[in-house]
Write an enzyme that holds these catalytic residues in place. Structure first.
Site, PDB file in Angstrom:
ATOM      1  N   HIS A 159      46.485  67.422  72.319  1.00 53.84           N
ATOM      2  CA  HIS A 159      46.479  67.141  70.964  1.00 53.84           C
ATOM      3  C   HIS A 159      46.969  68.437  70.020  1.00 53.84           C
ATOM      4  O   HIS A 159      46.057  68.880  69.090  1.00 53.84           O
ATOM      5  CB  HIS A 159      45.332  66.238  70.039  1.00 53.84           C
ATOM      6  CG  HIS A 159      45.711  65.683  68.976  1.00 53.84           C
ATOM      7  ND1 HIS A 159      45.022  64.379  68.509  1.00 53.84           N
ATOM      8  CD2 HIS A 159      46.435  65.930  67.921  1.00 53.84           C
ATOM      9  CE1 HIS A 159      45.492  64.176  67.327  1.00 53.84           C
ATOM     10  NE2 HIS A 159      46.419  64.863  67.008  1.00 53.84           N
ATOM     11  N   GLU A 170      40.159  60.654  72.956  1.00 53.29           N
ATOM     12  CA  GLU A 170      40.297  62.208  72.976  1.00 53.29           C
ATOM     13  C   GLU A 170      38.883  62.888  72.915  1.00 53.29           C
ATOM     14  O   GLU A 170      38.291  62.589  72.261  1.00 53.29           O
ATOM     15  CB  GLU A 170      41.277  62.573  72.022  1.00 53.29           C
ATOM     16  CG  GLU A 170      42.746  62.105  72.195  1.00 53.29           C
ATOM     17  CD  GLU A 170      43.421  62.638  71.194  1.00 53.29           C
ATOM     18  OE1 GLU A 170      42.939  63.218  70.205  1.00 53.29           O
ATOM     19  OE2 GLU A 170      44.555  62.208  70.898  1.00 53.29           O
ATOM     20  N   ARG A 177      49.921  59.115  67.738  1.00 45.77           N
ATOM     21  CA  ARG A 177      48.696  58.562  67.967  1.00 45.77           C
ATOM     22  C   ARG A 177      48.268  57.914  69.505  1.00 45.77           C
ATOM     23  O   ARG A 177      49.493  57.187  69.688  1.00 45.77           O
ATOM     24  CB  ARG A 177      47.921  57.613  67.137  1.00 45.77           C
ATOM     25  CG  ARG A 177      47.736  58.141  66.021  1.00 45.77           C
ATOM     26  CD  ARG A 177      46.292  59.318  65.844  1.00 45.77           C
ATOM     27  NE  ARG A 177      45.617  60.107  64.849  1.00 45.77           N
ATOM     28  CZ  ARG A 177      46.251  61.349  64.534  1.00 45.77           C
ATOM     29  NH1 ARG A 177      47.333  61.896  65.038  1.00 45.77           N
ATOM     30  NH2 ARG A 177      45.808  61.656  63.219  1.00 45.77           N
TER      31      ARG A 177
HETATM   32  C1  MLT Z   1      47.442  65.135  62.036  1.00 46.18           C
HETATM   33  O1  MLT Z   1      47.329  63.705  61.895  1.00 46.18           O
HETATM   34  O2  MLT Z   1      47.630  65.701  60.870  1.00 46.18           O
HETATM   35  C2  MLT Z   1      47.573  65.582  63.548  1.00 46.18           C
HETATM   36  O3  MLT Z   1      47.445  64.684  64.565  1.00 46.18           O
HETATM   37  C3  MLT Z   1      46.836  66.787  63.724  1.00 46.18           C
HETATM   38  C4  MLT Z   1      45.378  66.624  63.804  1.00 46.18           C
HETATM   39  O4  MLT Z   1      44.845  65.631  63.941  1.00 46.18           O
HETATM   40  O5  MLT Z   1      44.661  67.604  63.339  1.00 46.18           O
END
Ligand code: MLT
Length: 316
Positions: A280, A261, A232
């Protein structure tokens, strides 16, 4: 009939399960404004999201019939858990379902930033042949520091060891014996910071971890350290990292995640030659998206049906 809103893009396998459920009907409505979301929330018993939807206190309060929020993925920083608890709404995620994808993205970025893969590709695409300019460094023999030794941290450790790296990790919630079983030394954060040639973050955002990679932490690192973040953006003080990348204190960074983001055009990390960035993509594999989609749909349906509540991240 349970009504479920899917407000972020969800893998086809998950949508098929929703179609097949005789006792459920779903709508997939992505890209909604907050007002649009607030207006339709009262219609639904379940909400399925990825990272795009902000399930904040207003959205949860508007869900007069809402019983469960399913996060197709791991991070639940886009759900107001206190508000969910207050309104008796179960919040759940799918731990483990995209861990391999995220660990592989970590290795991808670590290797690519070490071998200048992206600038070398761009250079040849521009019809240049600059072999000397893109000489890199090897992972072999280097020390990898892992902050957060959960599922993803462990998968990264296994892969890094296969590359001949020494692996140190910090995680206050994991017993040292667990890490020792996979040949990893669990040490204090300051030691990880001091020893790492490569530092990778695999921890959740909490008040304790927010901006944990700041100017003071960077001062404790080896000069020229390479920082990888597929967890993150909020774990890093972006201004401090940008400054350290510019003055050479940090050698390079590979970033899949950002505080905001998509990042603002003037984000200082976007124009630096020693930063590799991706939008991401940690969990963006066909396999991971199939896993998270089917897992979250099954979990949400089981929760609504009163069969079982799995992977809840709040307690009611
Ligand atoms: C998650 O937390 O699973 C990953 O960062 C992927 C997403 O955010 O979709």
């Amino acid at each position: 009939m349970y009504r479920i809103l899917v407000s972020d893009k969800l893998g086809a396998a998950g949508l098929e399960l929703l179609e097949e459920a005789a006792d459920a009907a779903y709508d997939m409505k992505t890209g909604l404004s907050k007002d649009e979301l607030l207006a339709i929330m009262p219609e639904y018993d379940g909400l399925i999201i990825r990272s795009g939807t902000q399930a904040d206190a207003d959205v949860i309060a508007a869900g007069k019939n809402l019983k469960v929020i399913g996060r197709a993925g791991i991070g639940v920083d886009n759900i107001d858990l206190a508000a969910a608890t207050k309104h008796g709404v179960v919040a759940m995620n799918t731990p483990g379902s995209n861990s391999v994808a995220t660990a592989e993205q970590t290795m991808t970025l670590m290797l690519a930033v070490s071998r200048h893969t992206v600038p070398a590709h761009n250079s040849l695409a521009a019809r240049e042949w600059n072999r000397a300019q893109f000489a890199g460094v090897e992972l072999f023999g280097k020390t990898l520091g892992i902050v957060g030794f959960g599922r993803i941290g462990r998968l990264v450790a296994e892969r890094a060891k296969a590359f001949g790296m020494t692996v140190l990790a910090h995680d206050p919630f994991v017993p040292a014996e667990d890490a020792a079983k996979v040949g990893v030394s669990l040490v204090e954060l300051d030691e990880v910071l001091a020893q790492a040639d490569y530092l990778t973050l695999h921890t959740a955002v909490t008040p304790e971890t927010t901006k944990m990679i700041n100017q003071a932490a960077i001062q404790k690192m080896k000069k020229g350290v390479v920082i990888i973040n597929v967890a993150r953006g909020k774990l890093i003080d972006e201004a401090a990292l940008a400054e350290a990348l510019q003055n050479g204190r940090v050698g390079a960074a590979a970033l899949d995640v950002f505080v905001k983001e998509p990042p603002a055009d003037d984000n200082p990390l976007l124009n630096l030659p020693n930063v590799l960035h991706t939008p991401h993509l940690g969990a963006s594999t066909a396999e991971a998206q199939r896993n998270v989609a089917t897992q979250i749909v099954n979990q949400v349906l089981d929760c609504l049906r009163g069969v079982e509540t799995r992977n809840a991240v709040n307690s009611l």
